[in-house]
Scaffold this motif. Sequence first.
Motif, PDB file in Angstrom:
ATOM      1  N   ILE A  37      36.571  40.803  35.329  1.00 34.04           N
ATOM      2  CA  ILE A  37      36.928  40.698  36.608  1.00 34.04           C
ATOM      3  C   ILE A  37      36.565  41.815  37.499  1.00 34.04           C
ATOM      4  N   PHE A  38      35.867  41.853  38.573  1.00 36.90           N
ATOM      5  CA  PHE A  38      35.278  42.548  39.462  1.00 36.90           C
ATOM      6  C   PHE A  38      36.399  42.921  40.439  1.00 36.90           C
ATOM      7  N   THR A  39      36.825  44.230  40.406  1.00 40.66           N
ATOM      8  CA  THR A  39      38.174  44.221  41.251  1.00 40.66           C
ATOM      9  C   THR A  39      37.797  45.480  42.434  1.00 40.66           C
ATOM     10  N   GLY A  40      36.630  44.856  43.256  1.00 40.05           N
ATOM     11  CA  GLY A  40      36.331  45.820  44.222  1.00 40.05           C
ATOM     12  C   GLY A  40      35.659  47.151  44.063  1.00 40.05           C
ATOM     13  N   GLY A  41      35.191  47.195  42.879  1.00 38.68           N
ATOM     14  CA  GLY A  41      34.153  48.643  42.569  1.00 38.68           C
ATOM     15  C   GLY A  41      35.333  49.740  42.370  1.00 38.68           C
ATOM     16  N   VAL A  42      36.639  49.437  41.976  1.00 41.77           N
ATOM     17  CA  VAL A  42      37.345  50.601  41.477  1.00 41.77           C
ATOM     18  C   VAL A  42      37.712  50.383  40.243  1.00 41.77           C
ATOM     19  N   GLU A  54      41.254  54.182  50.248  1.00 39.31           N
ATOM     20  CA  GLU A  54      40.579  53.431  48.919  1.00 39.31           C
ATOM     21  C   GLU A  54      41.012  52.073  48.703  1.00 39.31           C
ATOM     22  N   LYS A  55      42.421  51.948  48.583  1.00 41.88           N
ATOM     23  CA  LYS A  55      42.960  50.823  48.160  1.00 41.88           C
ATOM     24  C   LYS A  55      42.466  49.684  49.023  1.00 41.88           C
ATOM     25  N   LYS A  56      42.741  50.062  50.444  1.00 40.01           N
ATOM     26  CA  LYS A  56      42.263  49.086  51.515  1.00 40.01           C
ATOM     27  C   LYS A  56      40.908  48.604  51.188  1.00 40.01           C
ATOM     28  N   LYS A  57      39.768  49.744  51.072  1.00 39.99           N
ATOM     29  CA  LYS A  57      38.478  49.389  51.074  1.00 39.99           C
ATOM     30  C   LYS A  57      38.381  48.482  49.924  1.00 39.99           C
ATOM     31  N   ALA A  58      38.959  48.762  48.655  1.00 34.76           N
ATOM     32  CA  ALA A  58      38.797  47.826  47.675  1.00 34.76           C
ATOM     33  C   ALA A  58      39.073  46.271  47.884  1.00 34.76           C
ATOM     34  N   LEU A  59      40.333  46.317  48.612  1.00 31.92           N
ATOM     35  CA  LEU A  59      40.697  44.997  48.775  1.00 31.92           C
ATOM     36  C   LEU A  59      40.072  44.220  49.835  1.00 31.92           C
ATOM     37  N   ASP A  60      39.318  45.015  50.681  1.00 31.11           N
ATOM     38  CA  ASP A  60      38.319  44.297  51.607  1.00 31.11           C
ATOM     39  C   ASP A  60      37.296  43.758  51.090  1.00 31.11           C
ATOM     40  N   LYS A  61      36.953  44.102  49.910  1.00 29.12           N
ATOM     41  CA  LYS A  61      35.738  43.523  49.196  1.00 29.12           C
ATOM     42  C   LYS A  61      36.073  42.319  48.484  1.00 29.12           C
ATOM     43  N   LYS A  91      46.513  39.275  49.460  1.00 29.05           N
ATOM     44  CA  LYS A  91      46.195  40.479  50.015  1.00 29.05           C
ATOM     45  C   LYS A  91      46.531  41.609  49.261  1.00 29.05           C
ATOM     46  N   THR A  92      47.436  41.387  48.119  1.00 28.89           N
ATOM     47  CA  THR A  92      47.816  42.658  47.445  1.00 28.89           C
ATOM     48  C   THR A  92      47.210  42.777  45.876  1.00 28.89           C
ATOM     49  N   LYS A  93      46.917  43.850  45.439  1.00 30.71           N
ATOM     50  CA  LYS A  93      46.312  43.989  44.147  1.00 30.71           C
ATOM     51  C   LYS A  93      46.852  43.296  43.196  1.00 30.71           C
ATOM     52  N   THR A  94      48.315  43.191  42.803  1.00 29.23           N
ATOM     53  CA  THR A  94      49.046  42.646  41.815  1.00 29.23           C
ATOM     54  C   THR A  94      48.794  41.083  42.026  1.00 29.23           C
ATOM     55  N   GLU A  95      48.930  40.398  43.200  1.00 29.14           N
ATOM     56  CA  GLU A  95      48.719  39.018  43.348  1.00 29.14           C
ATOM     57  C   GLU A  95      47.076  38.583  42.911  1.00 29.14           C
ATOM     58  N   ARG A  96      46.522  39.270  43.358  1.00 19.82           N
ATOM     59  CA  ARG A  96      45.085  38.861  43.386  1.00 19.82           C
ATOM     60  C   ARG A  96      44.588  39.334  41.819  1.00 19.82           C
ATOM     61  N   LEU A  97      44.897  40.114  41.241  1.00 18.31           N
ATOM     62  CA  LEU A  97      44.637  40.661  39.467  1.00 18.31           C
ATOM     63  C   LEU A  97      45.389  39.443  38.698  1.00 18.31           C
ATOM     64  N   ASN A  98      46.722  38.982  38.962  1.00 21.56           N
ATOM     65  CA  ASN A  98      47.359  38.091  38.242  1.00 21.56           C
ATOM     66  C   ASN A  98      46.545  36.914  38.322  1.00 21.56           C
ATOM     67  N   TYR A  99      46.123  36.393  39.510  1.00 19.85           N
ATOM     68  CA  TYR A  99      45.642  35.256  39.772  1.00 19.85           C
ATOM     69  C   TYR A  99      44.333  35.216  38.913  1.00 19.85           C
ATOM     70  N   LEU A 100      43.439  36.306  39.169  1.00 15.13           N
ATOM     71  CA  LEU A 100      42.230  36.002  38.472  1.00 15.13           C
ATOM     72  C   LEU A 100      42.361  36.250  37.134  1.00 15.13           C
ATOM     73  N   SER A 101      43.238  37.174  36.550  1.00 15.76           N
ATOM     74  CA  SER A 101      43.512  37.126  35.096  1.00 15.76           C
ATOM     75  C   SER A 101      43.789  35.727  34.455  1.00 15.76           C
ATOM     76  N   MET A 102      44.553  34.760  35.110  1.00 12.09           N
ATOM     77  CA  MET A 102      44.846  33.658  34.859  1.00 12.09           C
ATOM     78  C   MET A 102      43.494  32.789  34.480  1.00 12.09           C
ATOM     79  N   LEU A 103      42.745  32.834  35.802  1.00  8.10           N
ATOM     80  CA  LEU A 103      41.375  31.962  35.777  1.00  8.10           C
ATOM     81  C   LEU A 103      40.410  32.734  34.651  1.00  8.10           C
ATOM     82  N   ARG A 104      40.199  33.992  34.563  1.00 12.85           N
ATOM     83  CA  ARG A 104      39.584  34.588  33.337  1.00 12.85           C
ATOM     84  C   ARG A 104      39.977  34.132  32.109  1.00 12.85           C
ATOM     85  N   ASP A 105      41.519  34.038  31.696  1.00 13.91           N
ATOM     86  CA  ASP A 105      41.608  33.603  30.464  1.00 13.91           C
ATOM     87  C   ASP A 105      41.407  32.201  30.126  1.00 13.91           C
ATOM     88  N   THR A 106      41.546  31.443  31.056  1.00 18.50           N
ATOM     89  CA  THR A 106      41.244  30.084  30.961  1.00 18.50           C
ATOM     90  C   THR A 106      39.940  29.700  30.773  1.00 18.50           C
TER      91      THR A 106
END
Length: 452
Positions: A37-42, A54-61, A91-106
């Motif tokens: 998973i690419f997490t906005g360069g952080v 820094e968090k906002k900059k990462a989430l904007d990517k 819009k949040t790190k937790t939601e985005r990461l959880n969702y992408l983690s599900m797709l990645r595992d699948t």
Amino acid sequence: MSGIFLHLQRVHDTVHDFRIFSYKKLIKRKDFSVPKIFTGGVDISAWNKLNEVEKKKALDKSWYIFYSFRDAETSKLKRMPNIKGGANRFKTKTERLNYLSMLRDTLEFLLEQGFNPYEDNDLTLLNEETQKIDKSIKEKTPTQKEVIAKPIEVLSDSLSIKDAFDFALKIKKNSVSDTTYNNFELRIRKFKKSLDETKPITYVTKKVVNDYLNTILNDTSARNRNNTRTDLSSLFQVLEDNEIISENIIKKINVLKSNPERNKTYTPEMQKDIYDHLEKNDPLLLLFIKFVCYNFLRPVEVCRLRIKDIDLIDKKLYLKTKNKKVKIKIIPKILIDDLPDLSVLNPEHYLFTPTGLGNEWEATENNRRDNFSKRFKEVVKVPFKLGIDYGMYSFRHTFITKLYRELRKNHSQFETKSMLMLITGHATMTALDKYLRDIDAELPEDYSHLLE
């Protein structure tokens, strides 16, 4: 390739349960790389250390999944198109990461089952596997009654408490100072001794932690209990960030109200008497204290100073903070006038040592701080019969109070605080406000006439 996202959504629920029971049995093929998973360069494991910008900059990517698959013609791994799957609508790190983690595992499951992105995205192969998976899950999933009657079964391949804690401690050691880490590691080690280290980390529940914290509270104080809770929460946050545990359970444990210890401020007469006493009996300790008084450093920060950190030409001081960052502070003329020529000393040596400035001294940070604390006790506290409320840190309170009241003579309260922030190094006005309240820097005028 556009159809692969539909496949990921279709099989996720089945795959999620299947992987729990058979993760170790899956054979990893060599014709693809593990999806990441690419997490906005952080670094997502250090998310809590980022500031809001820094968090906002990462989430904007755009966040996405990337992987490579072996090209049949070249036999080399070739980067496949990124898979976003609508993750960036979160819009949040937790939601985005959880969702992408599900797709990645699948996606990883599909690749392990023989899915080839170069061919038609037909999941006929998966349909047969799905029937087997469903049957396996039904055989291994307990009924609701059984779940209530038995403790939760922990995965055999889950990290043990020892391995999980060792992993988190290694991460923390590289992100904080030695002194901070030593205190942190001591609390974690004590907690670990109360557990069976061979059990999986998932056996550490909120109740287990609460029981331990109650023991700390009964044996010591609410403050020590709260500090232990903070360190445990920091450790468990590392485990959550690295997906070793699903959530940081310590966050759900309340902080108890405690009465913090406070160093009293010296009166002008006390400060003058101590200065005069040290001028005759221990000039080195007096100079040490002047760094606390005039540069508003904490005693442990003075102990960190090396000769090379003092630039007398540019009148700058380079201070290493507890999180290993370097802060620059000016050296006021009142302090420069008391400093000798440091250019002849070894720049790598510590500024303050037991035998003088810049001498050779091999000691840990804790030992250096303890050395000057004991020295202050013997030379100052005992002769002046000072209680536990007075220490070297009290000089910082004393001179910040003095500076604040001098500035207030000609400036508004807000202007005074704004100027004071640059001098003391407080990061926010809120932090400075709290500090000034704690040391009673702002006092009212005499109000006797209001009571007549």
